[in-house]
Design a protein around this motif. Structure first.
Motif: not given
Lengths: 99, 305
Positions: B237-252
């Motif tokens: 789940k955390e990996t999914f949220l991480l990638l989704e955040g990056l996809r939406l334009g969030a910084s690392v």
């Protein structure tokens, strides 16, 4: 320094993973002339979704004037690949040639 | 009737929806008999009337569209059964007719349409929507655009404030059912010729794949292409949220913070998972520099505690 809710240690681990993964990918790239050799394990890539059939006609046929699945002709021949070129799609009412 | 009028006339007649029995309608929307319309520009012959000759094109047009959509959703077809699936596709095409030169995207709105129309799936609605979303993701991953992933130099320049771009062919799905196994099972069971569904041809469905039992269970899935094959990779789940955040334009850093905001993992476990997540993502080529940027992304010097 900017405050983040994940620890610097965690971010450092993230960058280490990023660099490590990039290095692995670049080092594992197949040599020229040897394309198609998979360089990652299924554990990394996941489950293959297309049964390894890379040359499926899927999508390739879309937009082409193949009889496949068009249901042309009478009900017996409708949608059969065999209708192609046999006149089952004919609009003049002519009958398919008997084999 | 000049050529332009003739073309428009025939286009309207060919694209007119069929009856429920897949036959040409007897009357046009304005109430005119289609037989009269057909006779106005199509000659009969000794075997077929004008209506029958036009009907061939009318049916072929719709059968082609139905097939183009159906072949992208073989598991949904198996899950719903032929009758419900046919009704779904016809209703979908009625609301989303072909408007493009390519049939590739004709079925792209089917998952959203099905989500908004539970009557086509009954008790298995959520399962059906999950299956539809996964099958659409397969289509997108199959021929989605591929960008050059990060080089070593670009990876070295990444910092906490950097933003990354995900491969366009990568699809991230949050599912209520583990439908990856379901889709794989159905595909494995179906011979290739059967994968090309034929909702409109009333083929014998006795060979249709059986749906194995599937229990509800949250699943985070990445659908991606690697070495010209499509893969389903399960994610934490955390990996999914991480990638989704990056996809939406969030910084690392922001994406990582969001990913672990509600996580119960220990700090050490978080660090390990972050490392693995970035390692796998970069190994699979999912992480790319932002389009139009030259690597030299702004980043924050990190001080490791």
């Amino acid at each position: 320094m900017k405050t983040t809710t994940v620890s610097n240690l965690a971010l450092a681990a993230a960058f280490a993973g990023l660099l490590g993964g990039t290095a692995v990918r670049l080092n594992a790239q197949p040599l020229a002339g040897h394309t198609g050799v998979s360089s990652v394990s299924p554990a990394i890539a996941g489950a293959i979704a297309d049964n390894g059939q890379k040359d499926l006609p899927k999508h390739a046929c879309k937009g082409q004037n193949d009889c496949k699945g068009q249901g042309g002709g009478d009900k017996k021949h409708a949608g059969k690949n065999a209708c192609k070129g046999q006149g089952a799609c004919a609009t003049d009412g002519s009958k398919p040639p008997k084999s | 009737m000049n050529l332009l009028e003739l073309q428009r006339r025939m286009a309207e007649d060919v694209r007119r929806p069929l009856t429920e029995d897949y036959e040409m309608r007897s009357f046009a929307d304005d109430g005119r008999p289609v037989a009269d319309i057909a006779a106005s520009y199509i000659s009969p012959n000794s075997r077929l009337s004008s209506f029958e000759r036009l009907e061939i094109y009318n049916r072929q047009y719709w059968f082609r569209l139905i097939t183009a959509v159906s072949e992208d959703y073989p598991t949904l077809n198996a899950l719903l059964g032929q009758k419900r699936f046919d009704a779904l596709i016809l209703a979908y095409l009625d609301e989303h007719p072909s408007t493009s030169w390519t049939l590739r995207d004709l079925g792209a709105k089917l998952p959203a349409f099905l989500a908004a129309h539970p009557e086509f799936a009954g008790r298995r609605h959520r399962l059906a929507v999950d299956v539809a979303n996964l099958e659409l993701a397969y289509v997108d991953a199959f021929d989605g655009k591929q960008l050059d992933p990060l080089t070593t130099e670009e990876a070295q320049a990444i910092g906490a404030d950097s933003r990354l771009f995900l491969q366009p062919h990568l699809r991230l799905l949050e599912l209520a059912y583990p439908v990856d196994n379901l889709v794989l099972a159905v595909k494995k069971e179906m011979p290739e010729v059967d994968i090309v569904s034929s909702a409109a041809t009333h083929r014998d469905v006795t060979n249709r794949a059986k749906i194995p039992p599937v229990k509800r269970g949250k699943l985070f899935l990445a659908v991606h292409r690697y070495d010209d094959s499509v893969y389903y990779r399960r994610l934490e789940k955390e990996t999914f949220l991480l990638l989704e955040g990056l996809r939406l334009g969030a910084s690392v850093a922001a994406a990582a913070s969001q990913a672990f905001a509600k996580s119960k993992l220990t700090p050490d476990a978080q660090a390990l998972l972050l490392q693995q997540s970035f390692a796998h993502a970069s190994q699979l080529g999912w992480l790319c520099p932002l389009p139009g940027t030259d690597v030299a992304l702004p980043h924050l010097e990190m001080k490791v505690n």
